[in-house]
Every structure is written in structure tokens, then in C-alpha cells.
Design an enzyme around this catalytic site. Structure first.
Site, mmCIF file in Angstrom:
data_model
loop_
_atom_site.group_PDB
_atom_site.id
_atom_site.type_symbol
_atom_site.label_atom_id
_atom_site.label_comp_id
_atom_site.label_asym_id
_atom_site.label_seq_id
_atom_site.Cartn_x
_atom_site.Cartn_y
_atom_site.Cartn_z
ATOM 1 N N GLU A 7 -11.252 -81.927 -8.035
ATOM 2 C CA GLU A 7 -10.282 -82.146 -8.844
ATOM 3 C C GLU A 7 -10.441 -83.299 -9.870
ATOM 4 O O GLU A 7 -11.313 -83.757 -9.379
ATOM 5 C CB GLU A 7 -8.913 -82.175 -8.127
ATOM 6 C CG GLU A 7 -8.137 -79.953 -8.153
ATOM 7 C CD GLU A 7 -7.784 -80.303 -9.140
ATOM 8 O OE1 GLU A 7 -7.830 -80.696 -10.611
ATOM 9 O OE2 GLU A 7 -7.144 -79.252 -9.108
ATOM 10 N N ARG B 247 3.351 -83.366 -2.405
ATOM 11 C CA ARG B 247 2.301 -84.337 -2.457
ATOM 12 C C ARG B 247 2.102 -84.784 -4.201
ATOM 13 O O ARG B 247 2.717 -83.792 -4.138
ATOM 14 C CB ARG B 247 1.043 -83.282 -1.736
ATOM 15 C CG ARG B 247 0.751 -82.801 -2.643
ATOM 16 C CD ARG B 247 -1.225 -82.590 -1.153
ATOM 17 N NE ARG B 247 -1.814 -81.840 -2.484
ATOM 18 C CZ ARG B 247 -2.682 -81.295 -3.480
ATOM 19 N NH1 ARG B 247 -2.883 -82.456 -3.825
ATOM 20 N NH2 ARG B 247 -3.819 -80.593 -3.732
ATOM 21 N N ASN C 106 0.195 -84.308 -7.380
ATOM 22 C CA ASN C 106 -0.929 -83.641 -7.601
ATOM 23 C C ASN C 106 -1.457 -84.520 -8.926
ATOM 24 O O ASN C 106 -1.659 -85.754 -9.438
ATOM 25 C CB ASN C 106 -0.593 -82.956 -7.876
ATOM 26 C CG ASN C 106 -1.408 -81.135 -8.147
ATOM 27 O OD1 ASN C 106 -2.799 -81.596 -7.101
ATOM 28 N ND2 ASN C 106 -1.552 -80.565 -8.905
ATOM 29 N N ASN D 229 0.409 -79.763 -13.285
ATOM 30 C CA ASN D 229 -0.948 -79.736 -13.590
ATOM 31 C C ASN D 229 -0.652 -80.270 -14.565
ATOM 32 O O ASN D 229 -0.475 -79.973 -16.026
ATOM 33 C CB ASN D 229 -1.127 -78.157 -13.151
ATOM 34 C CG ASN D 229 -2.447 -78.510 -11.876
ATOM 35 O OD1 ASN D 229 -2.758 -79.300 -11.493
ATOM 36 N ND2 ASN D 229 -1.906 -77.678 -10.792
ATOM 37 N N ASP E 16 -4.818 -75.146 -14.704
ATOM 38 C CA ASP E 16 -4.923 -76.116 -14.071
ATOM 39 C C ASP E 16 -4.860 -77.427 -14.531
ATOM 40 O O ASP E 16 -4.582 -77.599 -15.546
ATOM 41 C CB ASP E 16 -6.051 -75.642 -12.786
ATOM 42 C CG ASP E 16 -5.909 -75.988 -11.308
ATOM 43 O OD1 ASP E 16 -4.721 -77.501 -11.921
ATOM 44 O OD2 ASP E 16 -6.064 -75.810 -10.395
#
Length: 291
Positions: A15, A98, A100, A146, A197
């Protein structure tokens, strides 16, 4: 146009590609394995740092090191020692969440969202980490945060909750770091099982988005129309970033293993870091965190 495998490190969940114009180095992360990677524009001089937990994103700091968004909050990473220091955990009461994806605005503030690790409930939020390390909530009710990025003038903020099927645009107040007027920038074609994404914006103001699980990169014009699509050699592409000496190489991360069993698998190139040459398009330099 030419697509090449730049680095084959088989990231479980690659990522956050981040090109730093000052260092002339590319950073990216393995979210699940808790690692930060760095290399030259052509994939040499690879370095890696471990962090204590899953990592959603990172940003370099103006005074050295990085701020990293880990599963239990915002931290500082010292590249010289490898030490990681907690700044603030915005969700101590949400153990299934969590942090991101995140990026830095023109004023040096780090905008980062959280996600529900089961990717089902709207339990996440969008946060702003200011240079004084204070944390502010910008939006709530998000499943998977995202694709944060800004228009070239910094006045429009793009963001997606992956499973809504949309990319959103907000008005962005550069003086305060606040967002307003959330609206649909574009609807994502999820007919092949893909979802929005990671994203970036190029110098022409177009938004590039990686369609994870569909293996496509899509370029949208500033009015939300599909301008171009690129088929990648793997399905699980996760994020994009322009970099290189001339900011004309598009770097693409991917994942080697899907986080949930319902998602598809890939072949031998899974988890690779890709570089796309010859697009004839340049990116915008990324900012460093001012704290």
C-alpha cells in the site's frame, strides 16, 4: 506505455506508494506485515523498517523521520534508530478498527481515515493530525477509508469509503483543514467485483484510482468522467503515486494475499511493486508533515 515489476518483495498487503522529491526515493508499506520500504526510482538500494503492528499509511516529516498510521493510532518513526513513538490513538474504544490510508495537505497536516477490519460496519472515521499533534474528526460513518488526495490547487479533497461504490469530493478549507459539502465525484464501475482503493491526482487535475480486485487503474477527469483505463497484470492493485526524477512514472502497489477469503487470488506477480512508464503525464510533488 510499459508496465514493469520494479520490486518483487511479495508484500502481503502492499500500500501507500510515496515519492519524496527531496530524497528522490520511493517509499511504500506492507500493511499486514508492518513494514516500511524504501528504494530508488528504478528499484535499487532497498531498505526496510519494521513497525509494531499493522500500518495503514505514512508520511515523511519536514524535520526527519515519518509519521505512521498504525492499527492503534498515530506514531512517529525514527529511521535512524527504528524507534516508534505513540502520538495519539483516536479510537481506543474500537479494538476492531485500525487506521488506514492517509496523505498530507499543502499546509503539512496529515489526513487519515480508519476502517472496520471486517470491512462490514460503518465504524470508521476521517481524521486530521495537525503539526501540533492534535487530532480532529472530519467525517464519520465510514467502513473502509481510502484514496485521500487533493486537486492541484488544494481546494478540493477526494476520498472514498471503498464499499460505497463512489469516490467523493469535499470543499477543503486550506486555512483550517476542515472539509464541507461532501458530494459524489464519480460512481465506480464495480461490475467485475472491483472497488475503489488508493488514489492520486496528476498535474492536469485528473484523479487516478486503483480498482482493487478488478486489476484496473482508472483515470477520471476533474468532472468525474472516465478518461483512461489501464489493465494491470494482477487483480489486487491497491494504490498509485507518480514519482521518479521527472514525476512521470506511475508506481502501483499490490497485495499478495487477500485479507478476507471472499476475495480473488493472483498469480506469481502478486504483491509486486509496479512501475508504469510512457504515460506522457506527470504528477504533483507530495508534501511532508509539518510536525
Amino acid at each position: 506505455m510499459r508496465i514493469e515489476v520494479l520490486v518483487d518483495v511479495k508484500t502481503t498487503l502492499g500500500e501507500g506508494p510515496l515519492w519524496d522529491v527531496e530524497e528522490q526515493r520511493l517509499y511504500w508499506i506492507d500493511s499486514f506485515d508492518g513494514r516500511v520500504f524504501r528504494c530508488t526510482h528504478d528499484g535499487r538500494e532497498i531498505r526496510a523498517w519494521d513497525v509494531p503492528g499493522k500500518i495503514g499509511s505514512m508520511a515523511l516529516r519536514r524535520n526527519g523521520g515519518a509519521v505512521v498510521a498504525l492499527e492503534n493510532g498515530f506514531h512517529l518513526l525514527d529511521f535512524n534508530t527504528g524507534d516508534v513513538e505513540l502520538i495519539h490513538d483516536p479510537e481506543p474504544d474500537k479494538p476492531k478498527n485500525r487506521l488506514n490510508d492517509g496523505k498530507v495537505d499543502k499546509k503539512g497536516r496529515f489526513i487519515c481515515g480508519s476502517m472496520d477490519t471486517s470491512e462490514e460496519g460503518p465504524n470508521g472515521a476521517l481524521y486530521r493530525l495537525d503539526p501540533d499533534f492534535s487530532v480532529h474528526t472530519l467525517d464519520t460513518g465510514i467502513i473502509v477509508s481510502n484514496g485521500p488526495c487533493w486537486s492541484p490547487d488544494g481546494d478540493t479533497f477526494y476520498f472514498t469509503d471503498t464499499w460505497t461504490g463512489e469516490i467523493w469530493a469535499y470543499n477543503y478549507d486550506q486555512e483550517t483543514g476542515n472539509v464541507s459539502n461532501r458530494r459524489t465525484f464519480t460512481k465506480v464501475d464495480g461490475s467485475k467485483g472491483g472497488a475503489a482503493d488508493g488514489s492520486t491526482v496528476d498535474a492536469e487535475g485528473c484523479v487516478w484510482n486503483s480498482l482493487v480486485y478488478d486489476g484496473r487503474l482508472v483515470r477520471y477527469t476533474p468532472d468525474g468522467k472516465v478518461d483512461r483505463e489501464i489493465a494491470m497484470p494482477v487483480k489486487k492493485v491497491t494504490s498509485v503515486m507518480f514519482g521518479g526524477p521527472d514525476l512521470d512514472i506511475l508506481y502501483v502497489t499490490s497485495m499478495a494475499k487477500p485479507p478476507l477469503p471472499r476475495f480473488p487470488s493472483d498469480g506469481v506477480l502478486r504483491g509486486s511493486l509496479f512501475a508504469i512508464h510512457g504515460l506522457g503525464i506527470k504528477g504533483i510533488p507530495e508534501q511532508r508533515f509539518a510536525g
